[in-house]
Write a protein that holds these residues in place. Structure first.
Motif, PDB file in Angstrom:
ATOM      1  N   ASP A 215       0.828  -1.208   0.000  1.00  0.00           N
ATOM      2  CA  ASP A 215       0.000   0.000   0.000  1.00  0.00           C
ATOM      3  C   ASP A 215       0.859   1.253   0.000  1.00  0.00           C
ATOM      4  OD1 ASP A 215      -2.327  -1.415  -0.020  1.00  0.00           O
ATOM      5  OD2 ASP A 215      -2.582  -1.391   2.150  1.00  0.00           O
ATOM      6  N   VAL A 216       1.827   1.282  -0.879  1.00  0.00           N
ATOM      7  CA  VAL A 216       2.755   2.415  -0.897  1.00  0.00           C
ATOM      8  C   VAL A 216       2.000   3.691  -1.269  1.00  0.00           C
ATOM      9  CG1 VAL A 216       4.833   3.344  -1.968  1.00  0.00           C
ATOM     10  CG2 VAL A 216       4.658   0.902  -1.487  1.00  0.00           C
ATOM     11  N   ARG A 217       2.304   4.737  -0.533  1.00  0.00           N
ATOM     12  CA  ARG A 217       1.581   5.999  -0.724  1.00  0.00           C
ATOM     13  C   ARG A 217       2.431   7.027  -1.469  1.00  0.00           C
ATOM     14  NH1 ARG A 217       0.345   4.434   4.713  1.00  0.00           N
ATOM     15  NH2 ARG A 217       2.174   5.590   5.379  1.00  0.00           N
ATOM     16  N   HIS A 218       1.751   8.046  -1.920  1.00  0.00           N
ATOM     17  CA  HIS A 218       2.435   9.190  -2.518  1.00  0.00           C
ATOM     18  C   HIS A 218       3.338   9.803  -1.462  1.00  0.00           C
ATOM     19  CE1 HIS A 218       3.217  12.841  -4.666  1.00  0.00           C
ATOM     20  NE2 HIS A 218       2.567  13.581  -3.782  1.00  0.00           N
ATOM     21  N   ASP A 219       4.609   9.978  -1.800  1.00  0.00           N
ATOM     22  CA  ASP A 219       5.566  10.569  -0.856  1.00  0.00           C
ATOM     23  C   ASP A 219       5.565   9.810   0.459  1.00  0.00           C
ATOM     24  OD1 ASP A 219       7.449  12.497  -0.841  1.00  0.00           O
ATOM     25  OD2 ASP A 219       6.044  14.130  -1.232  1.00  0.00           O
ATOM     26  N   ASP A 220       5.703   8.541   0.368  1.00  0.00           N
ATOM     27  CA  ASP A 220       5.478   7.674   1.526  1.00  0.00           C
ATOM     28  C   ASP A 220       6.476   7.935   2.656  1.00  0.00           C
ATOM     29  OD1 ASP A 220       5.016   5.410   3.253  1.00  0.00           O
ATOM     30  OD2 ASP A 220       4.011   4.477   1.546  1.00  0.00           O
ATOM     31  N   SER A 221       5.935   8.260   3.819  1.00  0.00           N
ATOM     32  CA  SER A 221       6.811   8.608   4.944  1.00  0.00           C
ATOM     33  C   SER A 221       7.563   7.404   5.485  1.00  0.00           C
ATOM     34  CB  SER A 221       5.973   9.229   6.062  1.00  0.00           C
ATOM     35  OG  SER A 221       5.019   8.279   6.506  1.00  0.00           O
ATOM     36  N   ARG A 222       7.131   6.223   5.082  1.00  0.00           N
ATOM     37  CA  ARG A 222       7.810   5.042   5.622  1.00  0.00           C
ATOM     38  C   ARG A 222       9.193   4.848   5.023  1.00  0.00           C
ATOM     39  NH1 ARG A 222       3.420   0.636   4.428  1.00  0.00           N
ATOM     40  NH2 ARG A 222       3.365   1.870   2.511  1.00  0.00           N
ATOM     41  N   ILE A 223       9.416   5.454   3.878  1.00  0.00           N
ATOM     42  CA  ILE A 223      10.716   5.253   3.245  1.00  0.00           C
ATOM     43  C   ILE A 223      11.835   5.960   4.012  1.00  0.00           C
ATOM     44  CG2 ILE A 223      12.009   5.697   1.134  1.00  0.00           C
ATOM     45  CD1 ILE A 223       9.333   4.882  -0.304  1.00  0.00           C
ATOM     46  N   PRO A 224      11.683   7.257   4.306  1.00  0.00           N
ATOM     47  CA  PRO A 224      12.688   7.858   5.191  1.00  0.00           C
ATOM     48  C   PRO A 224      12.717   7.203   6.570  1.00  0.00           C
ATOM     49  CG  PRO A 224      10.886   9.396   4.706  1.00  0.00           C
ATOM     50  CD  PRO A 224      10.765   8.264   3.761  1.00  0.00           C
ATOM     51  N   LEU A 225      11.558   6.783   7.052  1.00  0.00           N
ATOM     52  CA  LEU A 225      11.518   6.134   8.368  1.00  0.00           C
ATOM     53  C   LEU A 225      12.409   4.896   8.395  1.00  0.00           C
ATOM     54  CD1 LEU A 225      10.365   5.712  11.207  1.00  0.00           C
ATOM     55  CD2 LEU A 225       8.424   4.540  10.177  1.00  0.00           C
ATOM     56  N   LEU A 226      12.267   4.053   7.384  1.00  0.00           N
ATOM     57  CA  LEU A 226      13.052   2.819   7.382  1.00  0.00           C
ATOM     58  C   LEU A 226      14.530   3.097   7.143  1.00  0.00           C
ATOM     59  CD1 LEU A 226      10.679   0.244   5.711  1.00  0.00           C
ATOM     60  CD2 LEU A 226      11.293   0.551   8.090  1.00  0.00           C
ATOM     61  N   GLN A 227      14.824   4.186   6.429  1.00  0.00           N
ATOM     62  CA  GLN A 227      16.238   4.539   6.286  1.00  0.00           C
ATOM     63  C   GLN A 227      16.794   4.936   7.640  1.00  0.00           C
ATOM     64  OE1 GLN A 227      15.263   7.118   2.641  1.00  0.00           O
ATOM     65  NE2 GLN A 227      17.365   6.504   2.267  1.00  0.00           N
ATOM     66  N   GLU A 228      15.989   5.669   8.389  1.00  0.00           N
ATOM     67  CA  GLU A 228      16.419   6.068   9.735  1.00  0.00           C
ATOM     68  C   GLU A 228      16.620   4.832  10.616  1.00  0.00           C
ATOM     69  OE1 GLU A 228      13.508   8.424  11.843  1.00  0.00           O
ATOM     70  OE2 GLU A 228      14.405   7.805  13.753  1.00  0.00           O
ATOM     71  N   LEU A 229      15.714   3.896  10.483  1.00  0.00           N
ATOM     72  CA  LEU A 229      15.792   2.698  11.321  1.00  0.00           C
ATOM     73  C   LEU A 229      16.859   1.728  10.816  1.00  0.00           C
ATOM     74  CD1 LEU A 229      11.960   2.065  11.854  1.00  0.00           C
ATOM     75  CD2 LEU A 229      13.597   3.039  13.472  1.00  0.00           C
ATOM     76  N   LYS A 230      17.428   2.040   9.682  1.00  0.00           N
ATOM     77  CA  LYS A 230      18.523   1.249   9.113  1.00  0.00           C
ATOM     78  C   LYS A 230      18.147  -0.214   8.878  1.00  0.00           C
ATOM     79  CE  LYS A 230      22.204   4.094  11.062  1.00  0.00           C
ATOM     80  NZ  LYS A 230      21.623   5.243  10.335  1.00  0.00           N
TER      81      LYS A 230
ATOM     82  N   ASP B 150       6.843   6.903  -5.674  1.00  0.00           N
ATOM     83  CA  ASP B 150       7.123   8.059  -6.517  1.00  0.00           C
ATOM     84  C   ASP B 150       8.210   8.934  -5.919  1.00  0.00           C
ATOM     85  OD1 ASP B 150       5.569   8.862  -4.431  1.00  0.00           O
ATOM     86  OD2 ASP B 150       3.952   9.698  -5.648  1.00  0.00           O
ATOM     87  N   ALA B 151       8.447   8.829  -4.639  1.00  0.00           N
ATOM     88  CA  ALA B 151       9.574   9.542  -4.048  1.00  0.00           C
ATOM     89  C   ALA B 151      10.829   8.683  -4.214  1.00  0.00           C
ATOM     90  CB  ALA B 151       9.299   9.821  -2.580  1.00  0.00           C
ATOM     91  N   ASP B 152      11.974   9.296  -3.979  1.00  0.00           N
ATOM     92  CA  ASP B 152      13.229   8.556  -4.058  1.00  0.00           C
ATOM     93  C   ASP B 152      13.238   7.438  -3.037  1.00  0.00           C
ATOM     94  OD1 ASP B 152      14.885   9.247  -6.042  1.00  0.00           O
ATOM     95  OD2 ASP B 152      16.476  10.000  -4.735  1.00  0.00           O
TER      96      ASP B 152
END
Lengths: 339, 339
Positions: free
Chosen positions: B129-144, B154-156
């Motif tokens: 259920d990936v969303r537009h500008d999905d906030s989970r992507i930066p979140l998971l990068q933070e969580l490594k 659609d976001a990087d």
DNA sequence: GATAACCACTAAACCGGTTCAGTTGAGAGT
DNA sequence: ACTCTCAACTGAACCGGTTTAGTGGTTATC
């Protein structure tokens, strides 16, 4: 890396053991020291490692749910998602986690339970879809893991059950139909290997008997849409065709109602139909389905809670009986046709 | 208790280290000794403890799936159960496990991810259920933690995606309707915050443009039956009422078709309807629903496989594109009404 | 005034694996 | 005959907690 118990111990000027005692509220540290330790832990942002905890305490801090349904059936059953959501609400408060397995194919189910148990993945299981003489009960006794069953099994079971009475909903459906003047009320049953398949059938029989009617219009099915359709076709071919059908779930009711309509039988004009579960889509059918509204979320929450209590030896061993589901009258039921 | 590595070492007359090397196929033991160790392990029935392994290797041997849908919507979506079943087939081969969380309510989703990550419950996440500008992507990068997304965000995103093209199915539906002579083909869209909501809408627009038709009959909805019904009502009130509606999923199509019928509009006589997903019950509707048949089980299997490969550094970083789903023509679509 | 009891706390063992730093013995090279 | 190297293996440290045995000091008991 992450901050460990040793870091906290060092920061608070105490030993690892003292930190452990302080954290777990055990005696062995004075109030002042405890305060100092907790303060240090908070400042460092310490999160005790579940892995380490698990190793020394031989616990997984997780509950297991093995689902053995066919995925295509699972797909449209509104039970599981809500049930799981309910489990989560109970687990979230206790830092427990849900390990979910979907077992497809013969033997897969037992292998699933064994694997989760042997790998120490879970501390207990939630047993859904309990069957007649369910082999999972001796299996879990062998694996020496606690469990909770949804509804009380018909075989001897040492596990506490969390039950939601099937009988009341079906009885209400039958009474509703009787009140509408129906006398030929059929039942399309779910898989009779499941105890909820059986109990719903028995409830239908008892309710008919109470109304002084014969329970001779039974068609066996398996909770699937295809099965429901076939069973409906069989019932509608009979000379003493029913004027109402009580289905053991919504999926079969949907298929049955739709089949009847394609045969030129109007619902509810010629045939009244009731379902079971109150799946979201049933209120958008044409006509909307009269069905029994259960509360799987509550069921999940309570079942998980009972299992957690068992794990902390706080369970009294008694079964829990949840409030019986209620009949939701919609437009798929109406007066019995004249004649 | 259970048999440990020390028991095996003792039985084989070697040290714990040697047993570990032998089991993991690492150098440091001769072929003969390795054989002897494995033999001893087999005789004793040794199962290395995942807990201990996890502690020393800092791994959870589990994958996480956080589902943030409303349970009532989840309930009738055939996607998840099949998707999860697919995941299992991939995990089972690698002694990995699925940790499932259902997050309900605002903020719960992020808390879920954080908790699973901080507790070290999982080694990676599957993002649905990936969303537009999905906030989970930066979140998971933070969580490594590594992840796999279903469809490319659609976001990087640094995470590999496993995609199943939405476009082809919707395009096929529109082309099918155009071939039947329809010119006013509407779309009831799913939540436009989801990229699959958007891409289905875009596919509808493009297909209409390719047929030389205007894409002006759009009604926004949210993938729920209630939303689908409201959107349908809105479309049918219009002066330039559509003769066909392409829905972004089956649940909305079911509700829409049913609503139209209650308004005296026949399907497919006055209105053709297509769904998306091929939910089990759709073939038992009246009429059976023309829909797009996806393969969520395959999707789950591949997504899990890609994530596992990433964890063992065997993934090439490329996206995977699965075969596009196909249109399943049933009786809910027919020739455009005359006039 | 000696002994016991108790509290607060520490050091070390333990859970069951992985992994690093050595140790040993055999074979190769000169 | 001497070192040099390498494979094969061992012992111990380590992961991050829990738990047990033990220590030192204070207070109650007779």
């Amino acid at each position: 890396m992450a901050v460990t118990i040793s870091d906290v111990a060092h920061a608070a000027g105490v030993s690892k053991g003292a930190v452990s005692y302080a954290l777990n509220g055990q005696p062995g540290v004075s109030a002042g020291t405890r305060e100092r330790i907790l303060q240090a832990a908070k400042e460092l942002g310490w999160k005790p490692s579940l892995r380490a905890k698990g190793l020394s305490s031989a616990k997984a801090y997780a509950l297991g749910l093995v689902v053995a349904r066919d995925p295509s059936l699972l797909g449209t059953d509104p039970f599981f998602p809500a049930f799981i959501a309910g489990i989560e609400t109970a687990l979230a408060e206790h830092d427990y986690t849900l390990v979910l397995s979907v077992a497809t194919g013969a033997g897969a189910e037992e292998r699933c339970y064994r694997k989760l148990a042997e790998n120490g993945r879970v501390d207990g299981f939630l047993l859904t879809d309990v069957r007649h003489d369910d082999s999972r009960i001796p299996l879990l006794q062998e694996l020496k893991l606690p469990a909770v069953t949804l509804n009380r099994p018909d075989a001897d079971s040492p596990f506490p059950a969390v039950s939601m009475d099937d009988c009341a909903g079906i009885t209400a459906a039958v009474e509703h139909l009787v009140a509408l003047g129906h006398t030929r009320i059929a039942h399309v049953g779910g898989g009779q290997e499941y105890i909820h398949g059986r109990s719903r059938r028995q409830a239908w029989e008892s309710a008919l008997a109470a109304a002084g009617l014969r329970a001779d219009l039974f068609a066996a099915a398996d909770f699937t849409a295809a099965g429901g359709m076939a069973a409906t076709a069989e019932l509608l071919r009979r000379a003493d065709r029913p004027t109402a059908i009580v289905y053991a779930n919504d999926l079969m009711a949907t298929a049955g109602q739709s089949y009847a309509q394609t045969q030129g039988i109007t619902v509810p004009g010629d045939l009244s139909v009731t379902g079971y579960d109150n799946a979201d889509f049933t209120q958008y059918l044409n006509p909307p389905l009269t069905t029994v509204s259960t509360d799987p979320m509550l069921w999940g929450r309570v079942a998980a809670q009972v299992l957690l209590n068992q794990l902390s030896n706080a369970h009294d061993g008694e079964d829990t009986v949840l409030q019986a589901p209620t009949l939701l009258v919609r437009a798929s039921t109406g007066p019995a046709p004249a004649g």
